[in-house]
Motif scaffolding. Structure first.
Motif, mmCIF file in Angstrom:
data_model
loop_
_atom_site.group_PDB
_atom_site.id
_atom_site.type_symbol
_atom_site.label_atom_id
_atom_site.label_comp_id
_atom_site.label_asym_id
_atom_site.label_seq_id
_atom_site.Cartn_x
_atom_site.Cartn_y
_atom_site.Cartn_z
ATOM 1 N N ARG A 144 -8.143 -78.494 15.714
ATOM 2 C CA ARG A 144 -9.183 -78.761 14.703
ATOM 3 C C ARG A 144 -9.980 -79.999 15.076
ATOM 4 N N ARG A 145 -9.326 -80.995 15.617
ATOM 5 C CA ARG A 145 -10.024 -82.234 15.976
ATOM 6 C C ARG A 145 -11.000 -81.997 17.130
ATOM 7 N N PHE A 147 -12.810 -79.542 17.694
ATOM 8 C CA PHE A 147 -14.039 -78.870 17.254
ATOM 9 C C PHE A 147 -14.610 -79.502 15.972
ATOM 10 N N SER A 148 -14.119 -80.663 15.597
ATOM 11 C CA SER A 148 -14.629 -81.347 14.409
ATOM 12 C C SER A 148 -15.942 -82.048 14.728
ATOM 13 N N PRO A 149 -16.972 -81.879 13.882
ATOM 14 C CA PRO A 149 -18.264 -82.538 14.169
ATOM 15 C C PRO A 149 -18.211 -84.049 13.982
ATOM 16 N N THR A 150 -17.212 -84.548 13.235
ATOM 17 C CA THR A 150 -17.130 -85.995 12.977
ATOM 18 C C THR A 150 -16.203 -86.708 13.950
ATOM 19 N N ARG A 152 -14.457 -87.626 17.805
ATOM 20 C CA ARG A 152 -14.926 -87.929 19.157
ATOM 21 C C ARG A 152 -13.865 -87.411 20.134
#
Length: 788
Positions: A144-145, A147-150, A152
């Motif tokens: 999930r991290r 592909f997370s937009p927030t 890095r």
């Protein structure tokens, strides 16, 4: 001594004063080197030098820096105005640094400078997850991290995001950047009102006790508040507390000293009815102050403001010698001789100086300075009285002799208590003291800060989620890795206690820098995580298989994180105050700072944790300093008892069977003070006992003249005037807002009044050539200046 020898001594003393004036002028060419540090009253704890070093280390950031929180409707404009005003002070050299813009504290992303250390740093939760199933439960969150937009994501350097998890556990500052300014949102601390403050952090170029820095900063902030009356400005920093204490001491010097001097002048003017006598009486005071100031500065280098406030009370004692001489000269007329008064004046000086020497023998540097100033001042005043005042020819008003006679008659006791009644009263007072007298060794005795400032300081610390480091575990070990291992075990014990309900938090270096063995174990866990779990993560993310190989390759050369490397990083600056480094014993030491709940249960739990680990000690700075004050109080009590015993032997040798008449006023007054404190619930403290030393010295002075010149109205007038002037000098200290001076003044107020009340009851009743009638045998001479 011949008149020629007497004149020679007088000129010699005048030369000494001239040299003092010259020397003082040289020392003061750059201004008075004053000090307002109240902790100067406390000695160094020679039994625990490492604790002293730890205290200094933890307090250094609080001493050298200050912090301002500003809330205003036009926050940006108000912050810019305050920041520009403070930057002007920085240009003048008052401040070494000022941070208030967002760019002032901008650092690179921690992931950029952590380098390869990250693979040796795992949180306890990650350790447990990898040990449980090799890290399979970490794959889904990592996916999930990625592909997370927030987020890095770093697929090669840190595909699972272990660095972010570890950084989240490190202590961080609640200060953020907003509107281009350093900002603190109160709602983050559950303040409930959603207030937003601008933050300004200053670093001093000089000591927080430097008067110039205090004045410059105070003036700048006062002008800003006057120009922005709707703004709220919160202060935090030692310089503000030191400045408040310095301003308070100055006010008390001007008010207490001026009020004391004015009262003395009015009383003396009424009794002697001559402005020339007033001028004559100030001569010993000026000479004594010059002598005391010069020698004190020469010995100590700096003068504490409390010494000046205490020295203002010197008026009350130094004028005693003048009063005895002038009263005797005004009443006796041509029969006045200095030789008759000289033994009493000398004994009076010795008794007072003995009291101050006893104070000077305490291990408190500030009190030694105060005692030295007073003793030097008394010696200087006495020499001026003996060597110069008899030379002055002044017209005596007939009113003085008449007033002395009327005052003598008015103050004669109508009856005298029987000895058994006096002994019964003394036994009752002793019983009251033994059963009800309490003591107070609170550190608040040394705190001159007003309550509003203390509340403001507490609010700032709460908003910043900080602790001043008043409680900590002091930990030692043979080398750095052994120390980190010991810190790591203590962290585990503290975590277990917190999980069990102990309401504390802590800051430890081992939270950021694990021991070498733990780092090795963490690296082994990461290698396990970078096995099958990493392959599943890469496959599910649709990344090339080469990504996994590149990530594993980074584990081949992973440096060990040490304290030196960590403390040099931006995040490591927060932990620098916890590191003591090498000790004089050759080992190394660090602290674990404790924050949160206080109380006996918390203290017992922390002491138990410390006792379970070798070379570990729990330190509560406030409690420790209170214990130190208690030890000093007991030492001072021993000095009071020793001074009483010494003077009792000396007086018994001189006065034989009449010695009790000299000792009853000071000793009885001491007993009365203690009994009244017991009945009123006023606890005895160190400064009350210092007041008892002064009561002892002044009371012995009165007792000596009461016996040496028992039936002379002039002696009783001088005793009354000297007691009254001493009450004005010391009693007014009870109005001081500084607790130390308040308790000293309250003790002297009660004690000196008791001395005056007891003197007539123990006056010898024998008559002879030294009678009241003899005082009126001859009228005073128009001009009096005979030495013989």
């Amino acid at each position: 001594m011949t008149n020629a020898g007497y004149r020679c001594l007088g000129h010699l003393w005048l030369g000494v004063l001239a040299l003092c004036a010259l020397w003082l002028g040289i020392m003061l060419r750059d201004g008075l080197p004053a000090d307002s540090d109240l902790t100067a009253l406390l000695p160094a704890d020679r039994q625990a030098p490492l604790v002293e070093a730890a205290d200094r280390q933890l307090g250094r950031s609080f001493e050298d820096r200050f912090l301002l929180l500003l809330r205003a409707d036009e926050r940006v404009a108000a912050t810019q105005a305050l920041g520009n005003a403070l930057e002007q002070r920085m240009a003048e050299g008052t401040l070494a640094r000022l941070d208030w813009r967002a760019l002032d504290l901008a650092d690179r992303d921690p992931r950029d400078w952590m380098g390869e250390w990250r693979y040796r740093l795992l949180t306890p939760a990650w350790q447990q997850a990898i040990d449980a199933d090799g890290g399979d439960t970490l794959v889904a969150p990592a996916l999930r991290r990625l592909f997370s937009p927030t987020a890095r994501p770093e697929p090669v350097a840190d595909p699972f995001g272990m660095t972010d998890a570890w950084l989240a556990r490190q202590p961080t500052s609640p200060i953020t950047a907003r509107d281009g300014l350093l900002t603190l949102d109160a709602d983050r601390q559950h303040d409930g009102n959603g207030e937003r403050f601008s933050v300004l952090i200053g670093e001093l170029a000089d000591s927080p006790y430097a008067m110039g820095s205090q004045r410059a900063l105070h003036e700048t902030l006062t002008r800003f508040e006057q120009a922005h009356p709707d703004a709220e400005l919160l202060r935090s920093g030692l310089i503000f507390h030191a400045g408040a204490g310095a301003r308070q001491a100055k006010r008390e010097i001007s008010t207490i000293g001026a009020a004391s001097l004015l009262g003395v002048l009015l009383i003396i003017g009424y009794v002697f009815r001559s402005p020339r006598v007033l001028a004559q009486l100030t001569l010993p005071l000026l000479a004594g102050s010059l002598f005391a100031l010069t020698l004190t500065l020469a010995l100590f280098g700096r003068l504490h403001l409390l010494t000046l406030a205490f020295g203002a009370s010197l008026i009350g004692i130094a004028i005693d010698y003048v009063l005895h001489l002038q009263c005797d000269r005004a009443v006796e007329g041509r029969n006045f001789t200095l030789r008759r008064l000289l033994p009493s004046l000398t004994l009076g000086l010795v008794s007072s100086v003995v009291a101050y020497v006893a104070q000077a023998l305490t291990p408190m540097p500030g009190l030694r300075q105060m005692a030295a100033f007073a003793a030097f001042g008394l010696v200087g005043a006495w020499l001026t009285v003996v060597l110069w005042l008899p030379r002055c020819r002044l017209r005596a008003s007939p009113f003085t002799a008449r007033f002395a006679a009327r005052w003598w008659q008015l103050c004669q006791p109508r009856w005298r208590p029987r000895p058994w009644l006096a002994m019964l009263a003394a036994a009752a007072l002793v019983t009251i003291c033994a059963t009800r007298l309490e003591s107070d060794d609170s550190l608040a005795l040394l705190n001159p800060s007003p309550p509003a400032m203390m509340q403001e300081e507490a609010r700032v610390q709460t908003l910043l989620e900080q602790d001043t480091g008043s409680r900590y575990l002091l930990v030692r070990a043979a080398d750095e890795d052994a120390l980190l291992t010991r810190l790591h075990r203590l962290d585990g014990a503290l975590d277990a206690a917190i999980a069990g309900g102990l309401g504390i938090d802590y800051q430890s270096l081992a939270t950021a820098v694990p021991p070498r063995a733990v780092q090795q174990a963490n690296l082994a866990r990461v290698r396990k995580l970078y096995g099958a779990p990493l392959d599943r993560l890469i496959a599910r993310a649709g990344l090339p298989e080469s990504t996994a190989d590149a990530a594993r390759a980074r584990l081949d050369t992973v440096p060990t994180l040490d304290l030196e490397g960590w403390l040099a990083t931006p995040l490591g600056e927060f932990g620098q105050r916890l590191w003591l480094g090498e000790t004089p014993a050759g080992d190394v030491a660090a602290m674990i700072v404790i924050d949160g709940r206080r109380g006996a249960d918390t203290r017992a739990a922390l002491e138990a944790i410390a006792a379970a680990e070798p070379q570990t000690r729990y330190v509560d700075r406030v409690s420790r300093l209170g214990t130190l004050l208690g030890e000093l109080r007991r030492q001072t009590a021993a000095w009071v008892a020793g001074a009483m015993a010494l003077m009792a032997l000396a007086l018994a040798w001189r006065y034989r069977r009449r010695a009790w008449r000299v000792m009853v006023p000071p000793f009885g007054a001491t007993l009365i003070v203690l009994a009244l404190f017991s009945l009123a619930g006023v606890p005895l403290n160190l400064f009350s006992q210092l007041g008892l030393l002064l009561v002892l010295g002044i009371g012995l002075d009165a007792g000596i003249f009461n016996v040496e010149h028992a039936r002379r109205p002039s002696a009783w007038l001088a005793i009354s005037l000297s007691t009254l002037t001493s009450l004005l000098a010391f009693g007014t200290l009870s109005l001081s807002a500084t607790p130390a001076l308040h308790y000293l003044g309250l003790t002297c107020l009660i004690g000196l009044a008791s001395v005056w009340a007891l003197v007539p009851w123990v006056r010898p009743q024998d008559t002879g050539p030294d009678t009241a009638a003899r005082a009126h045998a001859r009228p005073p001479s128009p001009h009096q200046g005979a030495l013989e």
